[in-house]
Each structure stands twice: as structure tokens, then as C-alpha cells.
Design an enzyme around this catalytic site. Structure first.
Site, PDB file in Angstrom:
ATOM      1  N   ASN A 184      -9.724 -12.332  31.112  1.00  0.00           N
ATOM      2  CA  ASN A 184     -10.117 -12.700  32.487  1.00  0.00           C
ATOM      3  C   ASN A 184     -10.663 -11.538  33.313  1.00  0.00           C
ATOM      4  O   ASN A 184     -11.451 -11.757  34.233  1.00  0.00           O
ATOM      5  CB  ASN A 184      -8.982 -13.433  33.208  1.00  0.00           C
ATOM      6  CG  ASN A 184      -7.720 -12.621  33.322  1.00  0.00           C
ATOM      7  OD1 ASN A 184      -7.548 -11.638  32.609  1.00  0.00           O
ATOM      8  ND2 ASN A 184      -6.843 -13.019  34.210  1.00  0.00           N
ATOM      9  N   GLU A 285       2.549  -7.464  31.000  1.00  0.00           N
ATOM     10  CA  GLU A 285       2.113  -8.140  32.225  1.00  0.00           C
ATOM     11  C   GLU A 285       1.742  -9.546  31.793  1.00  0.00           C
ATOM     12  O   GLU A 285       0.693  -9.752  31.185  1.00  0.00           O
ATOM     13  CB  GLU A 285       0.955  -7.352  32.844  1.00  0.00           C
ATOM     14  CG  GLU A 285       0.769  -7.652  34.305  1.00  0.00           C
ATOM     15  CD  GLU A 285      -0.230  -8.755  34.520  1.00  0.00           C
ATOM     16  OE1 GLU A 285       0.206  -9.917  34.650  1.00  0.00           O
ATOM     17  OE2 GLU A 285      -1.438  -8.471  34.543  1.00  0.00           O
ATOM     18  N   CYS A 319      -3.935 -13.987  36.891  1.00  0.00           N
ATOM     19  CA  CYS A 319      -2.490 -14.213  36.729  1.00  0.00           C
ATOM     20  C   CYS A 319      -1.758 -14.176  38.060  1.00  0.00           C
ATOM     21  O   CYS A 319      -0.619 -14.623  38.141  1.00  0.00           O
ATOM     22  CB  CYS A 319      -1.913 -13.214  35.746  1.00  0.00           C
ATOM     23  SG  CYS A 319      -2.486 -11.562  36.050  1.00  0.00           S
ATOM     24  N   GLU A 497       1.552  -1.386  36.547  1.00  0.00           N
ATOM     25  CA  GLU A 497       0.236  -0.766  36.367  1.00  0.00           C
ATOM     26  C   GLU A 497      -0.277  -0.316  37.729  1.00  0.00           C
ATOM     27  O   GLU A 497      -0.012  -0.960  38.746  1.00  0.00           O
ATOM     28  CB  GLU A 497      -0.728  -1.773  35.731  1.00  0.00           C
ATOM     29  CG  GLU A 497      -0.274  -2.108  34.322  1.00  0.00           C
ATOM     30  CD  GLU A 497      -1.290  -2.878  33.513  1.00  0.00           C
ATOM     31  OE1 GLU A 497      -2.063  -3.665  34.097  1.00  0.00           O
ATOM     32  OE2 GLU A 497      -1.312  -2.693  32.290  1.00  0.00           O
TER      33      GLU A 497
END
Ligand code: ADP
Length: 518
Positions: A184, A285, A319, A497
Site C-alpha cells: 500500500n 506493524e 492500516c 517506526e
């Protein structure tokens, strides 16, 4: 500029009003940025598997073929680890400033090739061109940030318990890192893993998603041009069918000391389980199921705006996208009515048409899931306010488009309330009390992002603290920033992150004690 567009284009303004509907071809200024080979030990090479298998890369806007890349297997995966391991001791022992110089040069090259990279992202992933270019700058912001952080990775002198000793702790790179990314954000996902790994002094083997390998290869080409030594970064492409063959080699190899993964929760759990045999460090993640709550004391126009920004960038395929929208009864109808007007006006079309705001979904699997969620919701009593169906374009019947959708009367038993829809669908649920909505928001195994709108300071603190998630948007729909920690709790994974914490995941702490000083 269309303000709904995304934080990426907001940060790097793009004049949306000047768009004209015309087709832009993929003529890159640097045609050599389209690469079909793996990048291993500084060489661009075909798969080392006996029959040099290839896989097609297609444009989701019209299902046309862009090119073929290597459909790699275990032999390539092993060669990549060999290269990364050989390069490790040299890379880690270079002065931080030297590593930082290379990383910052890489950033400069990414930024100066933003148009080409933006086109490539848009073409292989299907997001509108402006978003593709926005993503390039967003990815670069992580590269720049971690280039700077490389030189600030300080150790610590610990107060001594005895005068004849001195106690110290330093940070060291963990070693070879395996990076596995989703489709994505083909540039941002890979950049925000590779940049901190390189900054820490790690070397990398990376497998981009099968739908979007080209951007990762182009980024590797620019990294090579920036002066990254051979073997420090290795990219292996593979189809979905052979993904496990590649990743299994990395999971089993004790030279790979860390896995960094963004993707689905089932695959994340598999990686966590399989990496246990060599006790790798691991960052995950994973999926989310973000609630978006509008309280009756909210600025309703701002809440509609925030939802448009958070929900519809990348066609709802992020997400942190709101997946469930809760609106307090008093403002429910006003909110839905204003939202529906905005959503119905969104222009769906091929990514390359400059006025497209919602591109195609990534593939047939994705659009089937969205359709299944909407049909399930309707069968259980949801009302379709706008959208609710596939869009088939006569000129590209195989491409997967879905109409931006608003549903009302959503209930917790609907699949769209439990699973991430990953598409342009907004299911709205009415609620009455703060306690009720916080309970519903937390009633999920996931905990990545959550959003709420309220102007009551006491409520803002209460709700922010009560939400079980890693990221909270308060009166704001655009949250991502390279200096901020991004990550989840519960089954959305662990590790962060971006930010100062983003480097920690690629380092371990070495404590040393010097005696005989008294
Ligand atoms: P999505 O459903 O969004 O594609 P996935 O978690 O399936 O999310 O994919 C994310 C990344 O994980 C991709 O690079 C994909 O190739 C990889 N992947 C998928 N299945 C496996 C597997 N069994 N082992 C290792 N990697 C996998």
C-alpha cells in the site's frame, strides 16, 4: 487543493484545482529506474533459481502489464543473506557520520527523482499521481530523519557503585535485518525500515510486496548511486506463491538477527513464531481496526474533514484508516448528511488521470473483500447512504474499482466492524454515552490507530487515555510524521517506526564495566 486529499499532499501542496483530465504515460525522465532484476551484493541479477523464473507486474488501473521481475526462490534469498553478512562488519564500523552522509545523499536523490518515483508508485500501486509524489516525499522524510539520527545514537555513562569501576552502555547494530513490506505504500514502508537499519549500522535483505516491487528496486538503484557499498542493501523480488520460500530462508538463518514486517496479522504471527527458533529481534506493524469517534461537542465540519483525510487517502487502503465510525446521537444526522455529500463527490478513476481522487483497489482479492463486507452489512441491517457497489470500467473490465461508500446503522456483529475492510467504505454507528463508545472502540483484538473529535478538554484527556491503541488522532485526521513513533498494541503488533524510538529496534545495548581504576 482538495483538502481531503492526504497529509502527504498537504505537507507538500499540489494544486488539485488545476487538474485536467488527461492521460499521463509512464515516460520517466530516468527510464533506467524501472529495473527487473534482483539487487544482490551490488549486482543487478536475474534469479539464481535454475529456470530464472519471472513474474508479471501489472497496473491495477487497467490490469495492463508494466514489466516482469524476478520470481525469486530460496537460492536468491540465501545469496542475499551471504552478501548482507559479508558487508556487515565494514558498514557497522564506519563512523556514524560517514553512514549519515550516504543516507542523506540517498535522501537527496529520492527527492530529486520524486516525479519519476511518484509515477512508478502510482502506476504499480494505483494511488493517484499526486498521492504517489506525496508518498515519495514522505518516504524521503524518514530517510533524512534517520540520516540525521545516525550521528545522535549516543551511549551512556552509568553512575558507578564503586570508585575503582566505571560502567558504560553503548548501542550496536543488531546485524543483518530482513525487511518484508506490503503494497500500500511501496516507497514509505520500505524507506522507514531500511533508513533506520542503515543508520544503526545494520545491513539489509528486503522483499517488497509482489504487487509493487518496482518502487523498491528503483529506490535501491538510487541508494547505489548515493554510494551505499555493495551488499549493504539487497532486494529480492518474488511472487506471492514463492514469498514463503524466500522468507523461510531468512527466518531459519541465524545470521539474520532481526525481522521488520508490515502486513497482515496472520503473516505477522507466523513470522513471530518461526523467528523464535533463532530468537531474532522482531518488529511487527500489523492490521488495525481504527475507530473514529465524533462526540456531540465536536466541531462537526472539522470532523467530516478529518474523516475524509484519514479514510480516503490511498482509496482507504492504509492500516491507520478509520474502519469504524461512531457518532453521538445528537449530531449523527448532521454528520452523516455532510459526510455523504463529500463522499459522493469523490472522483473514482485510473490513477494516471489527474483528477482521479480514488484509484483502483490493488487487486481482485481486495475488491472481493470490500464487496463481501458491504453485502454482509446490508444483510444485517445497514443502510447504504451513498456508493455500495463495484465500478466496472468499460475500457478496463478486469480492473478493480469500488465506489466510495457510506453505510449507517452499522452494528458490532457486522464483518466490517471486526475486520479491516481496506477500502473506501465508512460504516457509521450511532452511540449515546462516552463509556459506551470507548467500550466499543476497544472491543477489538487490534490496537493501531484511533481518532476522536471533541472540544471538551477533560473528555479529550479521558478518552485519549482510555483508548487501547498506539496512535491517537485528536481533532486531527493526518497523523503520520517521521519524528513521531508509529506502531500498535495488542494484535496490531509491536515496535515503533520513525522517531527516536525507531532506531532502537535496530540496535542492542552493550554494557561494559572497566575495573582496576582505584
Ligand atoms: P496483504 O494481505 O495486505 O497482502 P500480507 O501480510 O499477506 O498482506 O503481505 C505482506 C507481505 O508479506 C508481502 O510482502 C507478502 O508477500 C508477504 N507474505 C505473505 N505471505 C507470507 C508468508 N507466508 N511468509 C512470508 N511472507 C509472506
Amino acid at each position: 487543493m482538495a483538502p481531503w486529499h492526504c497529509e502527504l499532499t498537504r505537507a507538500h501542496p499540489f494544486d488539485f484545482n488545476s487538474f485536467m483530465t488527461k492521460t499521463v504515460s509512464l515516460h520517466l525522465k530516468r527510464a533506467d529506474l524501472i529495473v527487473s532484476h534482483n539487487f544482490i551484493a551490488g549486482n543487478w541479477q536475474a534469479s539464481l533459481e535454475p529456470d530464472q523464473p519471472l513474474m508479471p507486474v501489472t497496473d491495477p488501473s487497467d490490469a495492463s502489464l508494466i514489466t516482469h521481475v524476478a520470481d525469486s526462490g530460496a537460492v536468491d534469498a540465501l545469496a542475499a543473506v551471504d552478501a548482507a553478512q559479508s558487508a556487515f562488519s565494514d558498514w557497522k564500523s564506519r563512523p556514524a557520520k560517514e553512514r549519515a552522509t550516504v543516507i542523506k545523499r540517498w535522501n537527496d536523490l529520492i527527492v530529486s527523482h520524486k516525479e519519476d518515483l511518484g509515477k512508478l508508485i502510482s502506476r504499480e500501486q494505483g494511488k493517484p499521481l499526486a498521492e504517489g509524489e506525496g508518498e515519495v516525499l514522505y518516504a524521503a522524510s524518514y530517510v533524512e530523519w534517520f540520516g540525521e539520527q545516525a550521528t545522535r545514537s549516543n551511549g551512556e555513562i552509568i553512575p558507578t557503585p564503586a570508585n575503582n569501576k566505571r560502567l558504560m552502555a553503548i548501542r550496536e547494530p543488531v546485524g543483518v535485518v530482513a525487511v518484508i513490506t506490503p503494497w500500500n505504500f511501496p516507497a514509505a514502508m520500505i524507506a522507514r525500515k531500511i533508513a533506520p537499519a542503515l543508520a544503526a549500522g545494520c545491513t539489509v535483505v528486503a522483499k517488497p510486496a509482489e504487487d509493487t516491487p518496482l518502487t523498491a528496486l528503483a529506490l535501491a538503484k538510487l541508494a547505489q548511486e548515493a554510494g551505499l557499498p555493495p551488499g549493504v542493501l539487497n532486494i529480492v523480488t518474488t511472487s506471492r506463491t514463492r514469498a514463503a520460500q524466500v522468507v523461510d530462508v531468512w527466518l531459519a538463518d541465524d545470521r539474520v538477527r532481526k525481522i521488520s514486517f508490515t502486513g497482515s496479522t496472520p503473516v505477522g504471527k507466523h513470522l513471530a513464531k518461526e523467528s523464535a527458533s533463532t530468537l531474532k529481534k522482531i518488529s511487527l506493524e500489523l492490521g488495525g481496526n481504527a475507530p473514529f469517534i465524533v462526540f456531540e461537542d465536536a466541531d462537526i465540519d472539522a470532523a467530516v474533514e478529518g474523516l475524509m483525510v484519514a479514510k480516503f487517502r490511498n482509496g482507504g487502503q492504509t492500516c491507520v484508516c478509520p474502519n469504524r465510525v461512531y457518532v453521538q446521537t445528537l449530531v449523527h444526522d448532521e454528520f452523516v448528511q455532510k459526510l455523504a455529500v463529500r463522499v459522493a463527490a469523490l472522483k473514482v478513476g485510473p490513477a494516471r488521470e489527474l483528477d482521479s481522487q480514488i484509484g483502483p483497489m490493488i487487486n481482485a482479492r481486495a475488491v472481493e473483500k470490500i464487496e463481501r463486507h458491504v453485502q454482509d452489512a446490508v444483510a444485517k441491517g445497514a443502510k447504504v447512504v451513498t456508493g455500495g457497489h463495484r465500478i466496472q470500467r468499460a475500457e478496463s473490465p478486469q480492473a478493480a474499482y469500488f465506489s466510495p461508500t457510506v453505510l449507517t446503522e452499522a452494528t458490532p456483529d457486522m464483518v466490517c466492524a471486526c475486520e479491516e475492510t481496506f477500502g473506501p467504505v465508512v460504516p457509521v454507528t450511532r452511540f449515546d454515552t462516552e463509556a459506551e463508545v470507548v467500550g466499543q472502540a476497544n472491543d477489538t483484538p487490534f490496537g493501531l490507530a484511533a481518532y476522536f473529535y471533541s472540544q471538551n478538554p477533560a473528555r479529550i484527556w479521558r478518552v485519549m487515555e482510555a483508548l487501547e491503541c498506539g496512535i491517537v488522532g485528536i481533532n486531527e485526521g493526518a497523523l503520520a510524521a517521521e519524528a513521531a513513533p508509529f506502531g500498535g498494541v495488542k494484535e496490531s503488533g509491536y515496535g515503533r517506526e520513525g522517531s527516536v524510538y525507531g532506531l532502537d529496534d535496530y540496535q542492542h545495548i552493550k554494557y561494559f564495566c572497566q575495573g582496576g581504576l582505584g
